[in-house]
Design an enzyme around this catalytic site. Structure first.
Site, PDB file in Angstrom:
ATOM      1  N   HIS A 158       0.846  -1.198   0.000  1.00 54.32           N
ATOM      2  CA  HIS A 158       0.000   0.000   0.000  1.00 54.32           C
ATOM      3  C   HIS A 158       0.877   1.243   0.000  1.00 54.32           C
ATOM      4  O   HIS A 158       1.735   1.405   0.866  1.00 54.32           O
ATOM      5  CB  HIS A 158      -0.925   0.009   1.213  1.00 54.32           C
ATOM      6  CG  HIS A 158      -2.114  -0.885   1.059  1.00 54.32           C
ATOM      7  ND1 HIS A 158      -3.266  -0.731   1.792  1.00 54.32           N
ATOM      8  CD2 HIS A 158      -2.342  -1.936   0.225  1.00 54.32           C
ATOM      9  CE1 HIS A 158      -4.144  -1.655   1.429  1.00 54.32           C
ATOM     10  NE2 HIS A 158      -3.604  -2.396   0.489  1.00 54.32           N
ATOM     11  N   LYS A 178       0.094   0.092  15.148  1.00 55.90           N
ATOM     12  CA  LYS A 178       1.442   0.021  15.702  1.00 55.90           C
ATOM     13  C   LYS A 178       1.704  -1.182  16.614  1.00 55.90           C
ATOM     14  O   LYS A 178       2.852  -1.413  17.010  1.00 55.90           O
ATOM     15  CB  LYS A 178       1.743   1.310  16.501  1.00 55.90           C
ATOM     16  CG  LYS A 178       1.808   2.547  15.650  1.00 55.90           C
ATOM     17  CD  LYS A 178       2.846   2.416  14.565  1.00 55.90           C
ATOM     18  CE  LYS A 178       2.787   3.517  13.538  1.00 55.90           C
ATOM     19  NZ  LYS A 178       3.461   3.181  12.294  1.00 55.90           N
ATOM     20  N   TYR A 222       3.219   6.722  10.056  1.00 54.15           N
ATOM     21  CA  TYR A 222       2.413   5.559   9.679  1.00 54.15           C
ATOM     22  C   TYR A 222       3.270   4.459   9.064  1.00 54.15           C
ATOM     23  O   TYR A 222       3.104   3.268   9.385  1.00 54.15           O
ATOM     24  CB  TYR A 222       1.312   5.980   8.701  1.00 54.15           C
ATOM     25  CG  TYR A 222       0.210   4.957   8.563  1.00 54.15           C
ATOM     26  CD1 TYR A 222      -0.951   5.050   9.328  1.00 54.15           C
ATOM     27  CD2 TYR A 222       0.316   3.888   7.676  1.00 54.15           C
ATOM     28  CE1 TYR A 222      -1.965   4.108   9.215  1.00 54.15           C
ATOM     29  CE2 TYR A 222      -0.690   2.937   7.560  1.00 54.15           C
ATOM     30  CZ  TYR A 222      -1.835   3.057   8.326  1.00 54.15           C
ATOM     31  OH  TYR A 222      -2.824   2.125   8.210  1.00 54.15           O
ATOM     32  N   TYR A 278      -9.828   5.541   6.714  1.00 54.75           N
ATOM     33  CA  TYR A 278     -10.065   5.963   8.094  1.00 54.75           C
ATOM     34  C   TYR A 278     -11.125   7.059   8.061  1.00 54.75           C
ATOM     35  O   TYR A 278     -10.918   8.103   7.445  1.00 54.75           O
ATOM     36  CB  TYR A 278      -8.792   6.521   8.729  1.00 54.75           C
ATOM     37  CG  TYR A 278      -7.731   5.486   9.042  1.00 54.75           C
ATOM     38  CD1 TYR A 278      -7.596   4.972  10.329  1.00 54.75           C
ATOM     39  CD2 TYR A 278      -6.860   5.030   8.055  1.00 54.75           C
ATOM     40  CE1 TYR A 278      -6.619   4.031  10.628  1.00 54.75           C
ATOM     41  CE2 TYR A 278      -5.885   4.084   8.339  1.00 54.75           C
ATOM     42  CZ  TYR A 278      -5.775   3.600   9.632  1.00 54.75           C
ATOM     43  OH  TYR A 278      -4.809   2.659   9.929  1.00 54.75           O
TER      44      TYR A 278
END
Length: 389
Positions: free
Chosen positions: A72, A296, A383, A200
């Site tokens: 991605h 995470k 990220y 999101y």
């Protein structure tokens, strides 16, 4: 029984640590409380930072990930009528890999089997002894018989509820915790994902996330009250609520179907300091928990594995203990940066019982993110994963 490093916990962090050490000639034994089938049945997140993907390749377990995983290059953030695409490659030159944690664990198990690594499943009543001496050891029960495992070091990869952190005297440990007043209701379905990248969504009804495990397996979440129960949510109710929180075009193309797994995960932030006691080292969830918003959890465990394996390999090659002494401070620096990022994303995108001022500040934060390339680059940098330094 004797080994160089006793690893408590046979999840992905324990398996990866064992694999990295084995490749460097360091002996390990893994003790796992559950059966292998149970470990492989656990459904967890599947967004791998570039650092973790690289670790898996270096450990010789990246072939299937590279073949079947989804690279991605970005993600989408939506709120109200606004949509923002964060292009990781364009902003910071890195990507993430979408590959299920269960598949990572399966690949690591195969590698340990191929190298005849020792994994003892259904090890009950595990207890750590003399961790603050040069001769620590672990006792456990297997098939009703008590065993003792002598070792040079112990790695506690046994999760939040395991015995490793509990073995540290209370006066030597400091705990930081934040509990959020909501959870994530997650549904796994054999349906094509609504988007090729994660979405999101911050919405007045609450947060929603569209993610995927593969081209035919989707994972969706909606924010729910911490008082909600899974049985309160039928599949139909879940799909209708998810659609209500998505941009209209995404809701229109959403393919629904029966859930094959449904659960509610509470959200909290947790850090225990220090991550060492004598010759025992905490790794992953035994020392820290993050809200899943920033993806995470597994990635932080992997950075712990990187720091600890590097330190242990250095010790066995040179006899120097400097890196072992530095492990906790080095790991915690990266942990707190990830805690900050996860807290920020959670605060930004979830619905809280907020005062009017807080609502307006959150909106200003979103407006700033929409308009500032520097802010978008900061999100992307965190990220895809901060470097291991």
């Amino acid at each position: 029984m004797k080994t160089q490093v006793a690893i408590i916990g046979g999840g992905p962090s324990g398996l990866l640590l064992s694999q990295r050490l084995h490749l460097a000639g360091v002996e390990t034994v893994i003790l796992e409380r559950q059966t292998r089938d149970y470990v492989l049945s656990r459904i967890r997140a599947g967004v791998l930072e570039q650092g973790l993907a690289d670790q898996l390749r270096q450990a010789g377990v990246g072939e299937r990930m590279d073949r079947e995983g989804e690279v991605h290059e970005g993600t989408e953030i939506t709120f109200e009528d606004h949509r923002l695409h964060i292009n990781f490659r364009e902003l910071v030159g890195k990507t993430v890999m979408v590959y299920g944690q269960t598949e990572v664990t399966r690949d690591l198990y195969k590698a340990r089997d191929d190298m005849q690594g020792t994994i003892i499943h259904e090890a009950q009543d595990v207890a750590l002894h003399d961790t603050d001496t040069d001769s620590p050891y672990v006792t456990f029960t297997k098939d009703g018989e008590e065993h003792r495992l002598d070792c040079d070091f112990i790695a506690g990869c046994d999760g939040f509820h395991g015995p490793s952190r509990k073995s540290i005297p209370a006066d030597k440990l400091r705990v930081y915790e934040k509990v959020y007043p909501f959870g994530w209701l997650g549904v796994l379905s054999e349906t094509p994902p609504v988007s090729e990248e994660l979405i999101y969504s911050g919405h007045p009804r609450g947060f929603a996330l569209c993610s995927l495990r593969s081209r035919t397996l989707s994972r969706y979440y909606v924010q729910v009250s911490s008082q909600d129960k899974v049985e309160d949510w039928s599949d139909d109710r879940f799909w209708e609520e998810l659609k209500a929180r998505l941009p209209q075009d995404a809701a229109d193309r959403l393919v629904t179907g029966p859930s094959i797994e449904k659960s509610i995960a509470p959200l909290r932030s947790f850090v225990a300091e220090p991550m060492t006691h004598g010759r025992m080292f905490l790794v992953g969830d035994s020392a820290h928990i993050v809200p899943p918003t920033g993806a995470k959890g597994l990635n932080l465990a992997a950075s712990d594995v990187f720091y600890l394996s590097t330190a242990l390999i250095s010790y066995y090659k040179t006899g120097a203990e400097t890196e072992l002494h530095d492990y906790s401070a080095k790991a915690l620096r990266r942990i707190w940066l990830a805690e900050r990022f996860s807290w920020w994303m959670t605060t930004l995108l979830h619905k809280f019982d907020e005062e009017a001022f807080d609502v307006r500040v959150k909106r200003a934060e979103l407006d700033f993110l929409m308009s500032s390339r520097a802010a978008q680059a900061a999100l992307a940098e965190n990220y895809v994963g901060l470097p291991y330094d």
